[in-house]
Scaffold this motif. Structure first.
Motif, PDB file in Angstrom:
ATOM      1  N   SER A  81      30.795 -18.061  18.258  1.00 56.23           N
ATOM      2  CA  SER A  81      30.133 -17.988  16.945  1.00 56.23           C
ATOM      3  C   SER A  81      29.193 -16.788  16.898  1.00 56.23           C
ATOM      4  O   SER A  81      29.090 -16.102  15.871  1.00 56.23           O
ATOM      5  CB  SER A  81      29.351 -19.280  16.670  1.00 56.23           C
ATOM      6  N   GLY A  82      28.511 -16.545  18.013  1.00 56.95           N
ATOM      7  CA  GLY A  82      27.584 -15.412  18.077  1.00 56.95           C
ATOM      8  C   GLY A  82      28.318 -14.086  17.899  1.00 56.95           C
ATOM      9  O   GLY A  82      27.864 -13.201  17.164  1.00 56.95           O
ATOM     10  N   ARG A  88      31.230 -13.676  16.414  1.00 59.85           N
ATOM     11  CA  ARG A  88      31.695 -13.622  15.011  1.00 59.85           C
ATOM     12  C   ARG A  88      30.570 -13.196  14.075  1.00 59.85           C
ATOM     13  O   ARG A  88      30.740 -12.323  13.226  1.00 59.85           O
ATOM     14  CB  ARG A  88      32.183 -15.003  14.562  1.00 59.85           C
ATOM     15  N   ARG A  97      31.644 -20.924   9.208  1.00 59.63           N
ATOM     16  CA  ARG A  97      32.079 -20.745  10.595  1.00 59.63           C
ATOM     17  C   ARG A  97      32.491 -19.294  10.836  1.00 59.63           C
ATOM     18  O   ARG A  97      32.191 -18.701  11.872  1.00 59.63           O
ATOM     19  CB  ARG A  97      33.239 -21.694  10.904  1.00 59.63           C
ATOM     20  N   ALA A  98      33.176 -18.707   9.852  1.00 54.24           N
ATOM     21  CA  ALA A  98      33.593 -17.304   9.999  1.00 54.24           C
ATOM     22  C   ALA A  98      32.379 -16.380  10.051  1.00 54.24           C
ATOM     23  O   ALA A  98      32.393 -15.351  10.730  1.00 54.24           O
ATOM     24  CB  ALA A  98      34.500 -16.913   8.834  1.00 54.24           C
ATOM     25  N   LEU A  99      31.320 -16.775   9.342  1.00 53.11           N
ATOM     26  CA  LEU A  99      30.115 -15.943   9.337  1.00 53.11           C
ATOM     27  C   LEU A  99      29.288 -16.127  10.607  1.00 53.11           C
ATOM     28  O   LEU A  99      28.271 -15.454  10.782  1.00 53.11           O
ATOM     29  CB  LEU A  99      29.251 -16.274   8.112  1.00 53.11           C
ATOM     30  N   GLY A 100      29.691 -17.069  11.463  1.00 56.91           N
ATOM     31  CA  GLY A 100      29.009 -17.203  12.748  1.00 56.91           C
ATOM     32  C   GLY A 100      28.335 -18.540  12.986  1.00 56.91           C
ATOM     33  O   GLY A 100      27.633 -18.715  13.993  1.00 56.91           O
ATOM     34  N   ALA A 101      28.529 -19.501  12.067  1.00 55.89           N
ATOM     35  CA  ALA A 101      27.888 -20.804  12.265  1.00 55.89           C
ATOM     36  C   ALA A 101      28.556 -21.555  13.419  1.00 55.89           C
ATOM     37  O   ALA A 101      29.782 -21.557  13.528  1.00 55.89           O
ATOM     38  CB  ALA A 101      27.993 -21.629  10.988  1.00 55.89           C
ATOM     39  N   THR A 102      27.749 -22.159  14.273  1.00 56.04           N
ATOM     40  CA  THR A 102      28.299 -22.996  15.339  1.00 56.04           C
ATOM     41  C   THR A 102      28.589 -24.388  14.769  1.00 56.04           C
ATOM     42  O   THR A 102      28.155 -24.723  13.658  1.00 56.04           O
ATOM     43  CB  THR A 102      27.302 -23.142  16.502  1.00 56.04           C
ATOM     44  N   ARG A 108      29.294 -21.621  21.010  1.00 58.33           N
ATOM     45  CA  ARG A 108      28.086 -20.888  20.648  1.00 58.33           C
ATOM     46  C   ARG A 108      28.301 -19.370  20.821  1.00 58.33           C
ATOM     47  O   ARG A 108      27.946 -18.590  19.922  1.00 58.33           O
ATOM     48  CB  ARG A 108      26.914 -21.363  21.522  1.00 58.33           C
TER      49      ARG A 108
END
Lengths: 423, 230
Positions: B84-85, B87, A333-338, B81
């Motif tokens: 997350s984008g 991040r 999640r921190a790396l950008g996963a939704t 979304r």
């Protein structure tokens, strides 16, 4: 084409490229995660393997057993036939035969190519007479329904696929001399209390005594004979009025069914062959269909129950896996996963485990079916669609089993998840 | 060192948690402006709300009230979304406990950042990803250990892998939560040297720490106490 349209198309293509790449990446991540935990993979696969294996095995053995039964019944149908007079509706609305078997019916058909045996069968109306083993009339005894009496002539045993338990069958001599002899079906003999013919037992039909010379164990095409008292046709005609043959049972050579079906009516009634019809024995067909249906249902139920247990196994394994991987979920999640991508990865992992278990289970099921068949001397019968479908079903089961765990994984708050220590 | 204003900004941010029916306010009206290229250290005692603040800065959590602007954009209205984008493409995280996947190699751990860190504007090919990952590992001095597994590395090396993973996608902001918390002094210094180098190259850095030695390396030092920033 304007520059704006080109730009939109370029953006659309780039979007599609990123989405495709993302799906591929998440699929790759799922496979890598599955492969990174061999112990957990084994646990998850085991549940599906056993479930799908049991499903394929039980359905495969069911199909094989049904095929085995079918081949036996087919063999019966291929080597036996029955001729009956055609019927027409009478003035009272009941169906009546339009022709009677000629007296020399047996001689006419036994000469036909492909006919190996023939026997005439006629129901006997006792006219209220009783069948007993003692000639004592007891007015106080409660009335009972006597066993059916069937008269026969010719090679009955071969024609109906019969097998004697004891004694012998009456022959042409008994028939022509109108001897008072009887062969009892096994059920009729038991009902009359006759278990042996060593003591020359006798049954009384009305006031006449008939010597029991044999007990019929079974009949492949006419199971009703197993509960009947069978008399020579000549004897029955002499003793009981109105005895008329209703069926001509034929034993036929393998592959001669079509020829016999064409020639027998002509031999019996050259001027009106349509007065007789030839058919395969009817009793086993119903029996066979019912038995196959029962077997399929039982095996399917066992397989489905086992598969459900497998699905629960995958769900449990995936759920406990999520508990162990909370830190990893937080990292992703921190790396950008939704949330959707987290759910997608866990679903893909679960489906991959299910598919792997399905493939292995399907293969194991096929091996068991073939092994059991070889050991039993059967021909293995397995629908290929079942084998491949079962493997795919493993994937679907895995996917369904992963629904709850993946939604739980997606619902985990990243800030909470990151508090979990990782490597 | 020149700063270009306004990469991240907190305006009167509060964060409250409810436990056993009682509301506990961890952050109380926090204001913070971090310029592009800045290096800010936030210190405070345990339970002061440092990690809560970092979670909000990294879009891992939402303020109860107040406003958080990332790159001049209010983040309150962003959905999962979009957050997350941001991040994935704009923020690199370094954690005290490294958060490396033990079954993956060092290179695979770094490449993981590209799975979620792609944007439509700059999709990267596999060879580009590999080149960037190797570049990041060279930057942290671990190019030769790219095939090793985290279990075979020292604590300092693991943290450098985590930094490589955080910077390989070229984010605008590096958020480090107690990056030297599990390291000895020598490894701590090596990691901080690396962070300083990255900042010198233009990367904006916010470090959460309780270690005054770490705070001294930053351009600016803010203290969080009782939910308020001073």
């Amino acid at each position: 084409m304007t520059a704006v349209v080109k730009a939109v198309r370029r953006r659309g293509a780039a979007h599609l490229g990123v989405r495709t790449r993302l799906l591929r990446d998440i699929g790759g991540e799922a496979l890598a995660s599955v492969g990174a935990r061999p112990g957990r993979l084994l646990l998850g696969v085991l549940g599906t393997l056993v479930g799908i294996g049991a499903l394929v095995m039980t359905l495969g053995l069911g199909q094989t057993a049904s095929g085995q039964l079918s081949s036996r019944f087919d063999a019966v149908a291929a080597t036996h036939a029955e001729v009956e007079p055609a019927t027409a509706e009478g003035s009272d609305g009941t169906a009546r035969p339009v022709a009677a078997f000629p007296d020399d019916s047996l001689a006419r058909v036994t000469g036909l190519a492909g006919v190996t045996a023939a026997a005439l069968l006629a129901p006997v109306d006792l006219g209220g007479r009783e069948i007993t083993t003692v000639p004592v009339l007891d007015p106080a005894r409660a009335p009972t329904t006597p066993p059916a009496v069937v008269a026969a002539s010719g090679d009955l045993l071969t024609a109906v696929g019969g097998r004697l338990e004891r004694g012998r069958m009456f022959d042409r001599g008994h028939d022509e001399r109108h001897d008072r002899v009887a062969v009892l079906g096994a059920e009729a003999a038991e009902r009359l209390g006759i278990t042996s013919i060593d003591s020359r037992p006798t049954v009384f039909i009305g006031e006449h005594a008939y010597a029991v010379i044999g007990i019929l164990a079974s009949s492949e095409t006419r199971r009703s004979l197993e509960s009947a008292v069978i008399l020579p046709l000549g004897t029955a005609r002499a003793e009981f009025p109105g005895v008329t043959a209703s069926t001509l049972a034929l034993g036929i050579a393998l592959g001669a069914g079509r020829l016999v079906a064409h020639q027998a009516p002509i031999a019996l009634a050259p001027s009106a062959p349509e007065a007789f019809s030839v058919s395969a024995p009817g009793e086993p067909t119903t029996f066979q269909t019912g038995l196959q249906g029962d077997l399929d249902l039982i095996f399917l139920a066992i397989g489905v129950i086992t598969l459900l247990a497998g699905a629960v196994g995958i769900a449990t394994t995936t759920l406990s896996g999520i508990a162990e991987r909370i830190g990893e979920i937080g990292l992703r999640r921190a790396l950008g996963a939704t949330r959707g991508q987290i759910a997608g990865q866990f679903l893909a992992e679960s489906a991959a485990v299910g598919l792997l278990g399905g493939l292995m289970g399907s293969a194991a099921g096929v091996v068991v079916v073939v092994g059991v068949s070889v050991a039993q001397g059967w021909t293995p019968v397995l629908d290929l669609g079942l084998a491949f479908g079962a493997a795919a079903a493993g994937g679907v089961v895995g996917l369904l089993a992963g629904l709850v765990p993946s939604s739980r994984a997606a619902a985990i708050e990243p800030a909470d998840a990151l508090r979990t220590t990782a490597t | 060192m020149t700063s270009i204003p306004g990469l991240i900004e907190l305006r009167g941010v509060t964060r409250a948690f409810t436990a056993n029916g009682q509301s506990l306010e961890v952050l109380r009206g926090v204001d913070l402006l971090v310029d592009r290229g800045d290096f800010v250290a936030i210190t405070g005692s345990s339970g002061a709300g440092k990690s809560t603040m970092l979670n909000i800065l990294g879009l891992l959590d939402r303020p109860t009230s107040g406003e958080y602007l990332f790159d001049g954009r209010p983040t309150a209205a962003l959905g999962d979304r979009e957050r997350s984008g941001v991040r994935g493409a704009g923020v690199g995280f370094v954690f005290q406990s490294f958060h490396l996947l033990s079954a993956r190699t060092v290179r695979e751990n770094v490449l993981l950042a590209f799975v979620y860190g792609e944007t439509e504007e700059r999709p990267r090919s596999t060879s580009e990803r590999l080149a960037l990952a190797e570049d990041a590992l060279s930057r942290v001095g671990l190019a030769r250990r790219s095939a090793a597994h985290p279990g075979t590395l020292s604590g300092g090396e693991r943290q450098r892998v985590a930094i490589a993973r955080a910077i390989c996608t070229r984010p605008r902001l590096l958020l480090a939560d107690e990056p030297t918390g599990n390291l000895d002094r020598r490894n701590s210094d090596a990691v901080l040297d690396l962070v300083e180098e990255l900042n010198a190259d233009g990367l904006t850095v916010v470090v959460i720490t309780h270690d005054e030695a770490v705070a001294r390396r930053a351009h600016r030092h803010r203290v969080l106490e009782g939910g308020r920033l001073s």
